[in-house]
Design an enzyme around this catalytic site. Structure first.
Site: not given
Length: 683
Positions: A33, A281, A433, A494
């Site tokens: 890049h 890019h 998280e 869960h």
């Protein structure tokens, strides 16, 4: 100001040399890049040459400012800069090893086997690389952990007379970084905590791989960050080094917020046919375009990896001299500190060396045999507290689940880490998280023993950070409770089923699933003694018996990952294996089978990863190859057990998602019980 000015002064020459080395490396590798290093070379220049307290001769000195290239695809920006400023090679603890950290030869071999100049910056491959970046957003989350670490270290170790820690963390980030959810999570934490030692420089170039950002992105990033509690500044031209300097000075003067500097740049700056397009890019420019770019900078068009005379000397006169003075002054303070504060200095010496203080494990409890037992999340909390009170630089927290994870530190003096109250060791990550895992890595990269806690099922959100902690060989600790269908009534969403296999699949991540309270203690003891790998503690919500160790083997066998828990005379007819809350089912099945006249061996497997590292003689001692009748029981999927049970073995576990109901009823529903083990052993 238009982005067109070209001069021959040393500053511009140095910036353009960063650009040209980056272009040449990408073009030679035919991969990489180039556009972002070309655009952001002035930012790297300004930070290292004029801003940061950074000594190229001592790139790991503890008082240094940190630099994170979060847009890791622009790795050549970092490699070129580190080479030109003369960063010296060191070992992982900062001791000089001689020579350059990144040589010109390394740059010439960009993205090739054996070069420290990889496609994305890799921590510990070369001094000066503060963290592994590449997955967008990961670097900025690390930077929040680094900034938090400085605040904590300053609050706990600086004295009225002696300041050891007063550094800033700078991160360059891209549109891609800030589009990722982890970046917003991390920015929210930083804003809430008022981390005024943190500065993100946002490359606002409106270009991604697919094209203009307007295809998918129309946020007002400045307003967004103001809403997150940040100080937001703007620089209209990345080439305006003076404007960059003034913006950074405003960051340094801001005393109650982190700072985002929004910098407008032109990707591929100087390449007349590719600048300001996505063509600059993610692909080489082509040698013809490289030559045209060099011409626009006023540098030789056909010379590759050219470093003009005076550029290295220019950096030596700037960052070299300034950094040497800063690190020398820090060493003087450190010398005085060791005399004035010997106890605290001893703690810091252990931390700097990646070691644990003497006596760190002296209070780890031994649990009495108990048929009712306890949930391993509960015994984990007791062991964690026993260790942390003797490891003063152990710090962590939970994603809003500390009461359930039992991950809060409760001993005297543990305290809370809060806005403008940075002395405490209990962190509050909120329900974030992914950022939590990245922040914990940033803490560990700063020398602390960081830990992060949540429900096991939410490792789905944390996996990126967990994987990076392993790639970087950091001792990040993950405390993961509610480990199975034993979660019960909360149901399939869960109840982690495939997660044990998913985490065990991460190379270098030691996954511990202890089978009783004493295994919890020994697994912690084992994990804490490993300073170059992360660990994950997978812990139950429900109770399990605490085994009578006068009857069964000592839990110290956990240090080898798997061990013989109970045995028979001679060669076993069957080997039963288990972990966690199902271990006692294997134990009970073993007793039933023994009563029926079978010769039974029961093997506890708290950490497959460590067991697999043992020598073949030990593995064969525990699991004799001639005994092919093997049964494993675990409330997860089978995949990771196949290696240990073999082609003739049987597995008692999950083959689907779970169900909602009382935990014991859920176990019965899926046939995970002692009777199933007995039946499998006899079949």
């Amino acid at each position: 100001m238009p982005m067109t000015a070209t001069t021959t002064d040393n500053q511009t020459l140095a910036i353009d040399t960063i650009r040209c080395l980056s272009m040449d490396a990408v073009q030679t590798a035919n991969s990489g890049h180039p556009g972002t290093p070309m655009a952001l070379a002035p930012i790297a220049y300004q930070l290292f040459q004029n801003t940061m307290n950074y000594d190229p001769a001592k790139p790991h000195w503890p008082g240094r400012d940190r630099f994170v290239l979060s847009c890791g695809h622009a790795s050549m920006l970092l490699y070129s800069t580190l080479h030109l400023i003369g960063v010296q090679a060191t070992d992982r603890y900062g001791n000089p090893t001689g020579g350059e950290s990144i040589s010109l030869e390394d740059i010439k071999n960009f993205r090739q086997i054996g070069s420290v100049c990889a496609g994305h910056p890799e921590f510990a491959e070369a001094a000066g690389i503060e963290t592994t970046t590449g997955p967008l957003g990961a670097g900025v989350s690390n930077s929040v952990g680094m900034a938090m670490a400085e605040k904590w270290l300053a609050a706990n170790y600086n004295t009225d007379d002696l300041t050891l820690f007063n550094y800033n963390t700078y991160a360059i980030c891209s549109d891609g970084d800030l589009m990722e959810g982890i970046a917003t999570e991390a920015a929210s934490v930083a804003g809430h905590l008022k981390l005024d030692n943190l500065c993100w420089l946002y490359d606002d170039n409106n270009i991604t791989i697919e094209g203009d950002t307007e295809l998918a992105f129309s946020e007002d990033m400045g307003k967004k960050f103001e809403g997150l509690g940040w100080n937001v500044l703007h620089v209209d031209d990345a080439n305006d080094v003076d404007a960059l300097g003034k913006a950074i000075a405003k960051f340094q003067a801001c005393g109650d917020k982190p700072t985002l500097i929004v910098v407008k740049s032109i990707i591929g700056y100087g390449a007349p046919n590719k600048q300001n397009t996505h063509g600059a890019h993610g692909a080489p420019l082509g040698w013809d375009e490289v030559a045209l770019a060099k011409k626009s900078y006023g540098l030789p068009e056909d010379e590759k990896f050219y470093v003009p005379e005076g550029v290295r000397e220019h950096f030596a006169e700037g960052v070299g001299k300034r950094g040497a003075t800063a690190s020398s002054q820090w060493e003087d303070v450190w010398t005085k500190y060791q005399a004035a504060e010997p106890t605290k200095a001893a703690e810091l010496k252990a931390m700097f060396a990646g070691e644990l203080p003497e006596g760190w494990d002296k209070d780890i409890p031994v649990f009495e045999a108990d048929a009712k037992g306890d949930a391993t999340r509960n015994s984990s909390g007791k062991v964690l507290n026993a260790i942390a009170k003797n490891v003063p630089f152990m710090i962590g927290g939970s994603a809003d689940l500390a009461p359930s994870n039992k991950s809060d530190l409760k001993f005297e003096g543990a305290g809370e880490f809060l806005p403008r109250q940075y002395k405490g060791r209990n962190l509050h990550f909120g329900i974030r998280e992914h950022a939590m895992s990245g922040i914990a890595n940033g803490l560990c990269l700063s020398g602390l023993r960081g830990y992060a806690a949540t429900f096991f099922v939410f490792t789905d959100y944390m996996r990126g950070g967990m994987r990076l902690s392993s790639i970087m060989h950091q001792p990040t600790m993950y405390i993961l409770t509610h480990d199975s269908i034993g979660v019960g009534e909360d149901g399939p969403t869960h109840q982690p089923v495939e997660h044990l296999t998913a985490c065990r699949a991460i190379p270098g991540l030691n996954v511990f699933r202890p089978g009783d309270s004493n295994e919890v203690a020994e697994c912690y003891r084992t994990a804490m003694g490993i300073n170059d790998h992360p660990s994950a503690f997978v812990l139950s919500r429900q109770n399990m018996p605490t085994l009578d160790r006068s009857k069964y083997a000592a839990a110290s066998g956990c240090a080898r990952g798997g061990y013989i828990l109970s045995d028979c005379e001679g060669t076993p007819d069957v080997i039963l294996m288990g972990s966690g809350s199902e271990l006692h089912m294997a134990v009970d099945a073993g007793e039933e089978l023994t009563a029926q006249g079978k010769k039974v061996r029961v093997v506890s497997m708290p950490c497959m990863d460590i067991f697999a590292q043992q020598d073949a003689s030990y593995i064969n001692e525990v699991l004799p190859p001639e005994v092919t009748n093997r049964v494993a029981i675990e409330a997860g999927i089978q995949m990771c057990w196949d290696r240990w049970i073999g082609s003739h073995g049987k597995f008692i576990g999950m083959h689907s998602f779970g169900a909602s109901g009382p935990f014991d009823a859920v176990y019965e529903c899926f046939g995970i019980n002692t009777d199933a083990v007995v039946k499998a052993a006899l079949s």
